[in-house]
Design a protein around this motif. Structure first.
Motif, PDB file in Angstrom:
ATOM      1  N   GLY A  53       1.081  -0.932   3.661  1.00  9.70           N
ATOM      2  CA  GLY A  53       1.091  -1.238   2.231  1.00  9.70           C
ATOM      3  C   GLY A  53       1.974  -2.427   1.899  1.00  9.70           C
ATOM      4  N   PHE A  54       3.108  -2.535   2.554  1.00  7.83           N
ATOM      5  CA  PHE A  54       4.030  -3.639   2.292  1.00  7.83           C
ATOM      6  C   PHE A  54       3.469  -4.975   2.785  1.00  7.83           C
ATOM      7  CE2 PHE A  54       6.814   0.062   2.229  1.00  7.83           C
ATOM      8  CZ  PHE A  54       7.553  -0.175   1.081  1.00  7.83           C
ATOM      9  N   LYS A  55       2.581  -4.914   3.770  1.00  6.67           N
ATOM     10  CA  LYS A  55       2.020  -6.133   4.355  1.00  6.67           C
ATOM     11  C   LYS A  55       0.925  -6.756   3.491  1.00  6.67           C
ATOM     12  CE  LYS A  55       3.029  -4.541   9.019  1.00  6.67           C
ATOM     13  NZ  LYS A  55       2.463  -4.007  10.254  1.00  6.67           N
ATOM     14  N   GLU A  56       0.526  -6.046   2.446  1.00  3.59           N
ATOM     15  CA  GLU A  56      -0.549  -6.545   1.587  1.00  3.59           C
ATOM     16  C   GLU A  56      -0.126  -7.742   0.742  1.00  3.59           C
ATOM     17  OE1 GLU A  56      -2.266  -3.344  -0.639  1.00  3.59           O
ATOM     18  OE2 GLU A  56      -2.827  -2.250   1.172  1.00  3.59           O
ATOM     19  N   LYS A  57       1.170  -7.967   0.628  1.00  4.47           N
ATOM     20  CA  LYS A  57       1.648  -9.114  -0.142  1.00  4.47           C
ATOM     21  C   LYS A  57       2.525  -9.967   0.771  1.00  4.47           C
ATOM     22  CE  LYS A  57       4.026 -10.362  -4.418  1.00  4.47           C
ATOM     23  NZ  LYS A  57       4.777  -9.839  -5.570  1.00  4.47           N
ATOM     24  N   GLU A  58       2.174 -11.195   0.893  1.00  2.79           N
ATOM     25  CA  GLU A  58       2.891 -12.114   1.765  1.00  2.79           C
ATOM     26  C   GLU A  58       4.350 -12.253   1.325  1.00  2.79           C
ATOM     27  OE1 GLU A  58       2.579 -16.754   3.064  1.00  2.79           O
ATOM     28  OE2 GLU A  58       0.711 -15.666   2.700  1.00  2.79           O
ATOM     29  N   GLY A  59       5.232 -12.241   2.311  1.00  2.00           N
ATOM     30  CA  GLY A  59       6.646 -12.437   2.047  1.00  2.00           C
ATOM     31  C   GLY A  59       7.428 -11.174   1.750  1.00  2.00           C
ATOM     32  N   VAL A  60       6.736 -10.055   1.603  1.00  2.00           N
ATOM     33  CA  VAL A  60       7.420  -8.799   1.311  1.00  2.00           C
ATOM     34  C   VAL A  60       7.843  -8.148   2.631  1.00  2.00           C
ATOM     35  CG1 VAL A  60       7.158  -6.465   0.374  1.00  2.00           C
ATOM     36  CG2 VAL A  60       6.216  -8.416  -0.858  1.00  2.00           C
ATOM     37  N   VAL A  61       9.085  -7.708   2.671  1.00  2.00           N
ATOM     38  CA  VAL A  61       9.604  -7.026   3.855  1.00  2.00           C
ATOM     39  C   VAL A  61       9.774  -5.547   3.517  1.00  2.00           C
ATOM     40  CG1 VAL A  61      11.550  -6.874   5.460  1.00  2.00           C
ATOM     41  CG2 VAL A  61      10.818  -9.108   4.603  1.00  2.00           C
TER      42      VAL A  61
END
Length: 189
Positions: free
Chosen positions: A154-162
């Motif tokens: 789920g976190f990988k769905e938005k670029e730059g989110v860790v």
């Protein structure tokens, strides 16, 4: 004192037997853990041998495990404990008012729900495992593994989110992999 013990030779024998069996059992459970983890890691490239050994040895009940079946129960209980701990951690993160990124907050809510839904799966896995319904236990623990993977993805769905849960999700995944591997070994026997 020595003279007193020699007048009770059964006490000397009891103490020797107690120390010997305690030491022997600790060595055999350690060997069981190492051998089991070697097999688990050999069958699953996503599973770390060191993680397996460290995790199982950290569980107090693992030192009482007499066989693979006992160790399997220890591993499922570790998964359950990890799930409840991670769920509580996510809950604390959500209480943090400084967390303002709506995307991260949304992902954390999803993870909270995923982990909440996975907790009953571990309860069912324990029940199925105890009754030797290994296929069902495998499915139950696989649901936990899926929850950890879905949470992290789920976190990988938005670029730059860790993801703040990467380590915890990985631990859940690996603990689940250990349990599934042990269940599969028992199922094949």
């Amino acid at each position: 004192m020595r003279q007193m013990l020699s007048s009770f030779p059964f006490l000397d024998l009891f103490l020797f037997f107690f120390i010997f069996t305690s030491t022997f059992h600790a060595v055999t459970s350690t060997d069981l853990i190492r051998e089991t983890c070697k097999k688990c890691a050999g069958r699953d490239p996503n599973l770390s041998y060191n993680f397996c050994v460290t995790s199982l040895q950290a569980a107090p009940k693992s030192h009482c495990a007499d066989d693979l079946r006992d160790l399997g129960m220890v591993s499922i209980r570790l998964v359950r404990r990890n799930l409840t701990n991670t769920r509580s951690y996510v809950e604390e993160l959500l209480k943090n008012k400084k967390l303002v990124d709506p995307f991260v907050r949304s992902c954390l809510h999803d993870c909270f729900n995923l982990y909440s839904d996975a907790i009953p799966s571990t309860k069912e896995a324990i029940k199925d495992y105890k009754s030797q319904h290994y296929d069902d236990a495998n499915i139950d623990v696989s649901a936990v593994m899926d929850a950890a993977t879905t949470c992290e993805d789920g976190f990988k769905e938005k670029e730059g989110v860790v993801s703040p849960l990467t380590k915890r999700n990985n631990n859940t995944f690996q603990l689940s992999a250990i349990s599934i591997s042990i269940v599969n070994m028992l199922r094949m026997n």
